[in-house]
Design an enzyme around this catalytic site. Structure first.
Site, mmCIF file in Angstrom:
data_model
loop_
_atom_site.group_PDB
_atom_site.id
_atom_site.type_symbol
_atom_site.label_atom_id
_atom_site.label_comp_id
_atom_site.label_asym_id
_atom_site.label_seq_id
_atom_site.Cartn_x
_atom_site.Cartn_y
_atom_site.Cartn_z
ATOM 1 C CD GLN A 98 -2.628 1.441 2.470
ATOM 2 O OE1 GLN A 98 -2.015 1.850 3.446
ATOM 3 N NE2 GLN A 98 -3.929 1.184 2.488
ATOM 4 C CE1 TYR A 179 -2.457 9.176 7.748
ATOM 5 C CE2 TYR A 179 -4.044 7.468 7.168
ATOM 6 C CZ TYR A 179 -3.176 8.044 8.087
ATOM 7 O OH TYR A 179 -3.056 7.511 9.344
ATOM 8 N NE ARG A 226 -8.362 0.129 3.259
ATOM 9 C CZ ARG A 226 -8.215 -0.009 4.574
ATOM 10 N NH1 ARG A 226 -7.494 0.842 5.262
ATOM 11 N NH2 ARG A 226 -8.799 -1.011 5.203
ATOM 12 N N GLY A 310 -8.599 -6.773 9.767
ATOM 13 C CA GLY A 310 -7.388 -6.228 10.354
ATOM 14 C C GLY A 310 -6.992 -6.907 11.647
#
Length: 357
Positions: A98, A179, A226, A310
């Site tokens: 990623q 982000y 994503r 996760g």
């Protein structure tokens, strides 16, 4: 639940099941961002997952936000990641790295060269971040010039090439969770008046140009992305046009033929249904807080092609095996999530160890 264990084609690859290890920052790289042997062991332990998506990995010095996160833009980074990918491939797994630029979610103390963060606009998050000296306020970032925008797109392209050179099966572009890429989507973080701000099309432009650059470099069948529609992490507010932006973005990304769309769902079921219709390739769904008994439900219902997990995978290297056998699960130790050594990282027991926490 049986559909979740069936094979699936994802881009260039045939995967053994529909379970995805979600990206999770663990802060165990070296100070200069080189993946370690311990990281190789950690990912290899979880190679039975249909797909591993690694922790967020910066494409440049200025892209770093958090302490001890890995990079993928130098020869040393490539060599470090090659140890990881080789270890995963030896166990029969598939791994996408990623790529994430932190944008304003950063602090100069965490960045090589003590650089000021870059963001769409000079607007701070009003939140704090962990540094080597403890928690500190995230300062006001520098608004990106058009040259900065183009350089950052080039950095994503270069990082994607480095990932493939390191043996990764592909890359996931991080356009979620507060982000840089998502910062362009949110009017309260992006007040630009040029081609990258204002209208839905303009606010989605940066994400689309990053995706196109990566596809041009390594191919659509090795590229995923994503998104997290409606996520307010990092103080973002996508406003009333948020759902329309994601419908537009998804339709445009679909034209590129990416390997997958990874959706972190925050509860907008109507939007999720629309995205499912607009997206014609593999759709990965990640629902925070999903319970064990819900595993496989979204695939069975046709809402997703794969499901990402996760914490369950963090604490259970043999997550797939435990699901298949109906065995008890280890509980994740949140005190060891970030930084440190093997404790809470590579020492979680498997069924084969005959020791269940």
């Amino acid at each position: 639940m049986q559909e979740i264990f069936s094979r699936i084609r994802l881009g260039a690859y045939a995967l053994p099941n529909r379970l995805v290890m979600a990206p999770m920052t663990r802060s165990r790289a070296t100070a200069d961002g080189v993946p370690t042997e311990l990281m190789a062991e950690y990912y290899a332990q979880r190679a039975s997952m249909g797909l591993i998506v690694t922790e967020a990995t910066q494409p440049s010095d200025i892209g770093q936000g958090t302490v001890a996160t890995p990079g993928i833009y130098t020869d040393a980074h490539i060599q470090g990641w090659r140890r990881v990918t080789s270890a995963v491939h030896e166990k029969g797994g598939h791994l996408f790295i990623q790529i994430m630029h932190s944008g304003r979610m950063s602090h100069p103390d965490n960045v090589p060269g003590h650089l000021q963060a870059l963001a769409p606009s000079a607007i701070a998050t009003q939140e704090q971040i962990h540094t080597v000296e403890g928690m500190k306020d995230m300062p006001v970032p520098r608004a990106m010039t058009l040259e900065d925008v183009q350089q950052t797109i080039a950095d994503f392209r270069h990082a994607a090439r480095c990932a493939i050179e390191a043996g990764a099966d592909g890359v996931e572009i991080h356009a979620a969770n507060g982000y840089l890429v998502q910062q362009f989507f949110a009017p309260n973080a992006n007040t630009r008046t040029d081609a990258y701000g204002g209208s839905i099309e303009n606010r989605a432009r940066f994400a689309l140009e990053v995706a196109k650059a990566v596809v041009d470099e390594i191919g659509a069948d090795r590229t995923g992305i994503r998104i997290s529609p409606g996520a307010t992490l990092g103080g973002l507010d996508e406003g009333p046009e948020g759902p329309a932006l994601y419908r537009y973005l998804t339709a445009e990304l679909n034209r590129l033929g990416l390997a997958y769309l990874d959706v972190m769902d925050w509860g907008n079921s109507a939007l999720l249904a629309d995205l499912r219709t607009l997206w014609h390739q593999t759709l990965i769904l990640n629902r925070p807080g999903r319970l064990r008994e819900q595993v496989g439900a979204d695939v069975a219902a046709g809402l997703a092609d794969m499901e990402a997990y996760g914490g369950h995978v963090l604490a259970n290297p043999d997550f797939v095996n435990r699901l298949q056998m109906g065995a008890p699960m280890n509980t994740a130790d949140s005190a060891t999530f970030f930084g440190g050594g093997s404790q809470g990282y590579t020492d979680y027991p498997t069924l084969a160890s005959h020791d269940v926490w």
